[in-house]
Write a protein that holds these residues in place. Structure first.
Motif, PDB file in Angstrom:
ATOM      1  N   GLN A 160     115.289  -8.626  46.278  1.00 18.91           N
ATOM      2  CA  GLN A 160     115.301  -7.061  46.138  1.00 18.91           C
ATOM      3  C   GLN A 160     114.246  -6.491  46.980  1.00 18.91           C
ATOM      4  O   GLN A 160     113.604  -7.354  47.746  1.00 18.91           O
ATOM      5  CB  GLN A 160     114.672  -6.760  45.019  1.00 18.91           C
ATOM      6  N   ASP A 161     114.427  -5.319  47.607  1.00 19.05           N
ATOM      7  CA  ASP A 161     113.562  -4.632  48.384  1.00 19.05           C
ATOM      8  C   ASP A 161     112.233  -4.192  47.883  1.00 19.05           C
ATOM      9  O   ASP A 161     112.053  -3.070  47.371  1.00 19.05           O
ATOM     10  CB  ASP A 161     114.395  -3.254  49.294  1.00 19.05           C
ATOM     11  N   VAL A 162     111.492  -5.181  47.688  1.00 22.93           N
ATOM     12  CA  VAL A 162     110.020  -4.938  47.149  1.00 22.93           C
ATOM     13  C   VAL A 162     109.123  -4.664  48.393  1.00 22.93           C
ATOM     14  O   VAL A 162     108.570  -5.485  49.233  1.00 22.93           O
ATOM     15  CB  VAL A 162     109.585  -6.381  46.303  1.00 22.93           C
ATOM     16  N   ILE A 163     108.983  -3.430  48.806  1.00 21.40           N
ATOM     17  CA  ILE A 163     108.650  -3.172  50.072  1.00 21.40           C
ATOM     18  C   ILE A 163     107.012  -2.801  50.228  1.00 21.40           C
ATOM     19  O   ILE A 163     106.396  -3.161  50.781  1.00 21.40           O
ATOM     20  CB  ILE A 163     109.353  -1.909  50.918  1.00 21.40           C
ATOM     21  N   HIS A 164     106.901  -2.047  49.040  1.00 19.73           N
ATOM     22  CA  HIS A 164     105.010  -1.778  49.062  1.00 19.73           C
ATOM     23  C   HIS A 164     104.701  -1.463  47.580  1.00 19.73           C
ATOM     24  O   HIS A 164     104.500  -0.710  47.048  1.00 19.73           O
ATOM     25  CB  HIS A 164     104.854  -0.166  49.729  1.00 19.73           C
ATOM     26  N   GLY A 165     105.037  -2.742  46.714  1.00 19.98           N
ATOM     27  CA  GLY A 165     104.836  -2.707  45.525  1.00 19.98           C
ATOM     28  C   GLY A 165     106.188  -2.932  44.798  1.00 19.98           C
ATOM     29  O   GLY A 165     107.334  -2.522  45.387  1.00 19.98           O
ATOM     30  N   TYR A 166     106.198  -3.231  43.610  1.00 16.03           N
ATOM     31  CA  TYR A 166     107.421  -3.270  42.708  1.00 16.03           C
ATOM     32  C   TYR A 166     107.288  -1.990  41.780  1.00 16.03           C
ATOM     33  O   TYR A 166     107.558  -0.819  42.357  1.00 16.03           O
ATOM     34  CB  TYR A 166     107.486  -4.499  41.816  1.00 16.03           C
ATOM     35  N   LYS A 167     107.301  -2.117  40.234  1.00 15.19           N
ATOM     36  CA  LYS A 167     106.918  -0.955  39.655  1.00 15.19           C
ATOM     37  C   LYS A 167     105.654  -0.201  39.727  1.00 15.19           C
ATOM     38  O   LYS A 167     105.747   1.206  39.978  1.00 15.19           O
ATOM     39  CB  LYS A 167     107.153  -1.515  38.161  1.00 15.19           C
ATOM     40  N   THR A 168     104.784  -1.185  40.049  1.00 14.21           N
ATOM     41  CA  THR A 168     103.528  -0.355  40.402  1.00 14.21           C
ATOM     42  C   THR A 168     103.531  -0.387  41.826  1.00 14.21           C
ATOM     43  O   THR A 168     103.530  -1.421  42.688  1.00 14.21           O
ATOM     44  CB  THR A 168     102.304  -1.326  40.183  1.00 14.21           C
ATOM     45  N   THR A 169     103.814   0.954  42.286  1.00 16.55           N
ATOM     46  CA  THR A 169     104.091   1.312  43.649  1.00 16.55           C
ATOM     47  C   THR A 169     102.825   1.559  44.577  1.00 16.55           C
ATOM     48  O   THR A 169     102.017   2.512  44.071  1.00 16.55           O
ATOM     49  CB  THR A 169     104.942   2.449  44.039  1.00 16.55           C
ATOM     50  N   PHE A 170     102.319   1.150  45.799  1.00 19.24           N
ATOM     51  CA  PHE A 170     101.478   1.373  46.527  1.00 19.24           C
ATOM     52  C   PHE A 170     101.793   2.233  47.576  1.00 19.24           C
ATOM     53  O   PHE A 170     103.028   2.623  47.945  1.00 19.24           O
ATOM     54  CB  PHE A 170     100.852  -0.151  47.221  1.00 19.24           C
ATOM     55  N   PRO A 171     100.894   2.546  48.263  1.00 16.94           N
ATOM     56  CA  PRO A 171     101.215   3.439  49.630  1.00 16.94           C
ATOM     57  C   PRO A 171     102.291   2.915  50.614  1.00 16.94           C
ATOM     58  O   PRO A 171     102.268   1.685  50.693  1.00 16.94           O
ATOM     59  CB  PRO A 171      99.918   3.526  50.389  1.00 16.94           C
ATOM     60  N   ILE A 172     103.071   3.737  51.220  1.00 18.74           N
ATOM     61  CA  ILE A 172     103.891   3.229  52.117  1.00 18.74           C
ATOM     62  C   ILE A 172     103.426   2.325  53.004  1.00 18.74           C
ATOM     63  O   ILE A 172     102.221   2.598  53.167  1.00 18.74           O
ATOM     64  CB  ILE A 172     104.786   4.182  52.927  1.00 18.74           C
ATOM     65  N   PRO A 173     103.992   1.339  53.697  1.00 21.45           N
ATOM     66  CA  PRO A 173     103.327   0.413  54.718  1.00 21.45           C
ATOM     67  C   PRO A 173     102.618   0.772  55.812  1.00 21.45           C
ATOM     68  O   PRO A 173     101.583   0.530  55.926  1.00 21.45           O
ATOM     69  CB  PRO A 173     104.283  -0.207  55.267  1.00 21.45           C
ATOM     70  N   LEU A 174     103.045   1.997  56.547  1.00 20.87           N
ATOM     71  CA  LEU A 174     102.303   3.049  57.354  1.00 20.87           C
ATOM     72  C   LEU A 174     100.821   3.380  56.712  1.00 20.87           C
ATOM     73  O   LEU A 174      99.927   3.191  57.394  1.00 20.87           O
ATOM     74  CB  LEU A 174     102.952   4.178  57.987  1.00 20.87           C
TER      75      LEU A 174
END
Length: 766
Positions: free
Chosen positions: A113-127
């Motif tokens: 899956q595209d777990v890019i910056h967190g999963y359900k708990t979402t963190f800030p975008i990578p930048l």
């Protein structure tokens, strides 16, 4: 001679030394794993081996228009090696049961899956995450993401994205760590470690997939999927190191990029996937394409589906995402002698090894625990951590006359199209977030101030005056309702509201889908109608704070000249709406620092701090000199430089001290400087160390980040920060692609950003 031949010949000179000094030592093969897989493969038909190379989507398309069909039958037939876009343990268990109970050899599926910056708990975008400059915090975000994703049955993430990007027109700059090679490499290591932990077979770890290999962030004109054309010098010294760092950290897989490299698309580029990745770097994991990348080689002009599928496999690709070119053509190519079965066996073995390392052969359902899904996702401690990370990612760009922090009293007007949209808070590439129940900034402010202050709200303006453009910018459930009254009426209503308030918070900028994949922009300013709203609000004379939402560096020259306070909050994830008041009202002192340069205007792009000098450089402090490298209409300077970010307190730097002025290989130089908090609040400062090679066999950048420390100081407190410099810190790839440190003089710079520094000098003697 063909371009690729020229390219390969250029690598022969000194080929034995390319990356040699950075090559990892691989551990001895796991005999038990090899025996198990060899036994399994001896039972597999050619069709079943090819099936392991087939990655399908189990849900809606997330990065393309193609959706897999007839999936259940293919699983039963052994034609599926992996799947993605299943996001519950129940669905994953059902698919896995088909694989291990109804297929002939009962080989488990890997679920990604595209777990890019967190999963359900979402963190800030990578930048934004990179703007924390906090490696322990970044690693922990990946650890939390792995815990939550694995609790839902996933065991593979298409992250981290480590592409260096110096062009903010490119929408996917939001998905990476900015412009710097050194910082990007540190973050790549931290993310891989966070996802994979120390034991990939543990139930709460997931396999990382490094992307996009390679050079994707340098797409021409900042247009997504576009051509990349780059010298070997830039490739080896500036763009390749973060990929290498992630692989050295143990990443189990890597994803191809969409762009071509020296005329050959990455997905069919044998030099990239085999000569460099396998032979030079010693990578032992598997290579997966990006979404339908094999099929897209047809439009690149490399042939029909059978031909491009054979090209990709022979180049070193192991798994085909969604396109099914491998599944439908490779057997025919083997029969025609265009592909060797040995190459299919190699790719199949790598996929099976990944499943073995994940523990799927031991327990295919170890990641399908419904109780974990109930208790380990969106835990209160995860949400609290996300709130802390978001606050630490915010960058204070301007704070004239101490406009911030605000007082929690009186009447506050919250105005703007980003003020009351919870769905935009998580940011782009937050496919697993709950967009319905995420708080808006309005809701966050109201909860934060309670009865202590009165919050007034007005839309103030549409996101963009062009309705069709706004529709493109608010896809995937990120809609911002439009007010179809005349613009002057909508703005006038907001101005009237602002006049009754003590302070105005303008929530402006991009929507979350104005950055990200396939969201390139040629205009980097705040959208037209929002700027007109901001101008009208400023005319009220009320104190005003611009809360800026963005997934990329924007051109904010007018705003910087006229707005008293600008807080860049990027897109902070699930807890954005709670973290913004923490910073606005001073409960948390902002400490974020930019990891991508903000230009004065789009015409300066690409603009980055680690540029090289020309033979006709503009003298320091000058705007324009005829016959020098400059513009007629604007200075060469950025609006906000790399590493920049203000605080509610102030820091002063003392004199730079070196324990010696020269050193030899094997020795070190210690650089130290005193940093003091001269303000009235406790604050964090990122102390940054840069180096310049003053004389070399090849041109070198005017500054290169080599180290940093993030420190916390109380009011009046001082701390001496020390860095050790070794010969390795001075190495680069020369024109023969040898990784060397050349003797001579070097400048060293230390400061709070790449522009405002204290300078010293030393010599490397050989």
């Amino acid at each position: 001679m063909k371009p690729l031949s020229i390219f390969l010949l250029s690598l022969l000179f000194g080929a034995s030394s390319v990356w040699a000094q950075q090559k990892r030592t691989n551990s001895s093969p796991d005999q038990k794993m090899n025996a198990f897989i060899s036994s399994l493969m001896s039972k597999m038909t050619l069709d079943e081996k090819i099936g392991q190379l087939n990655l399908l989507t189990g849900g809606e398309a997330t990065t393309g228009s193609v959706v897999s069909t007839d999936v259940e039958r293919k699983i039963k037939s052994g034609q599926v090696g992996g799947m993605f876009s299943f996001t519950t343990p129940q669905k994953i268990r059902k698919a896995q049961e088909i694989a291990v109970k109804q297929s002939r050899l009962k080989i488990p599926i890997i679920f990604g899956q595209d777990v890019i910056h967190g999963y359900k708990t979402t963190f800030p975008i990578p930048l934004a995450l990179s703007s924390t400059w906090n490696m322990a915090m970044i690693e922990k975000t990946a650890r939390v993401a792995a815990i939550e994703a694995s609790a839902d049955g996933l065991n593979w993430t298409f992250s981290p994205m480590v592409d260096i990007s110096r062009d903010p027109r490119w929408g996917r700059i939001s998905e990476g760590s900015g412009e710097d090679t050194y910082l990007g490499s540190q973050i790549a290591r931290a993310m891989v470690k966070g996802y994979q932990g120390d034991d990939l077979s543990r139930y709460n770890t997931i396999m990382a997939c490094v992307k996009h290999f390679a050079l994707y962030g340098a797409a021409e004109a900042g247009r997504d999927y576009n051509t990349t054309d780059m010298s070997l010098d830039r490739m080896y010294n500036e763009y390749l190191p973060p990929y290498k760092a992630a692989l050295d950290a143990g990443a189990g897989s890597i994803m191809t990029s969409f762009n071509d490299i020296n005329g050959v698309p990455a997905t069919a580029n044998k030099w990239l996937m085999t000569d460099l990745l396998r032979k030079e770097w010693g990578f032992k994991g598997f290579v997966v394409t990006d979404y339908t990348a094999v099929n897209e080689l047809i439009d690149h002009g490399l042939g029909d589906l059978q031909k491009v599928s054979a090209l990709s496999l022979n180049a070193g690709v192991d798994m085909d995402m969604v396109g099914e070119g491998f599944l439908t053509t490779l057997k025919k190519s083997v029969a025609q002698g265009k592909v060797k079965q040995q190459r299919i066996d190699e790719a199949c073995r790598l996929i099976l090894e990944a499943k073995y390392k994940l523990g799927l052969f031991e327990d295919p359902f170890r990641y399908c625990n419904e109780e974990r899904a109930k208790t380990e996702i969106l835990k209160p401690e995860h949400l609290q951590f996300a709130r802390e990370v978001a606050a630490e990612s915010f960058v204070l760009l301007k704070n004239e006359n101490h406009t911030l922090p605000l007082k929690k009293t009186g009447t506050i007007a919250l105005i703007g199209p980003l003020a009351n949209t919870g769905s935009n808070m998580p940011g782009t590439w937050s496919v697993n977030s709950d967009l319905v129940n995420t708080r808006s900034l309005l809701e966050g402010l109201q909860a934060y101030v309670g009865q202590d202050a009165k919050i007034l709200h007005s839309l103030g303006a549409n996101l963009i005056s062009d309705a069709a453009y706004q529709e493109r910018a608010t896809m995937f459930g990120r809609n911002i309702p439009r007010d179809n009254r005349p613009e002057a009426e909508v703005i006038g209503e907001a101005v009237a509201l602002a006049k009754t308030a003590d302070v105005v918070i303008a929530a402006l900028g991009e929507s979350s889908e104005m950055s990200g994949e396939a969201s390139s922009r040629t205009d980097l300013e705040i959208p037209d109608v929002q700027k007109r709203l901001l101008q009208a609000l400023l005319k009220t004379g009320k104190p005003l704070v611009l809360v800026l939402f963005t997934g990329r560096p924007l051109a904010l020259k007018w705003e910087d000249e006229h707005v008293p306070a600008i807080l860049n909050v990027w897109f902070g994830g699930t807890e954005t709406a709670n973290a913004i008041p923490d910073v606005l009202f001073g409960a948390i002192n902002p400490s974020g620092k930019l990891t991508a340069t903000f230009p004065q205007n789009v015409g300066q792009v690409p603009l980055y701090y680690a540029h090289k000098n020309t033979g006709r450089p503009l003298a320091e402090g000058k705007w324009f000199t005829k016959f020098r490298s400059n513009y007629l209409d604007v200075s060469n300077d950025p609006l906000y430089p790399f590493g920049y970010g203000l605080s509610y307190t102030s820091f002063t730097y003392g004199h730079l001290k070196l324990d010696k002025t020269s050193f030899k290989p094997g020795e070190t130089i210690t650089i130290s400087i005193e940093v003091k908090n001269t303000g009235t609040m406790t604050g964090k400062e990122v102390v940054q160390l840069y180096i310049r090679d003053l004389e070399g066999s090849a041109t070198r950048p005017v500054k290169e980040l080599k180290n940093f420390q993030k420190i916390s100081l109380k009011p009046g407190e001082a701390k001496t920060v020390s860095f050790k410099i070794t010969e390795d810190d001075l190495k680069f790839y020369n024109s023969a692609l040898k990784f060397v440190a050349e003797p001579g003089d070097f400048n060293v710079f230390v400061g709070g950003n790449s522009r405002d520094v204290t300078t010293g000098k030393f010599t490397l003697i050989k």
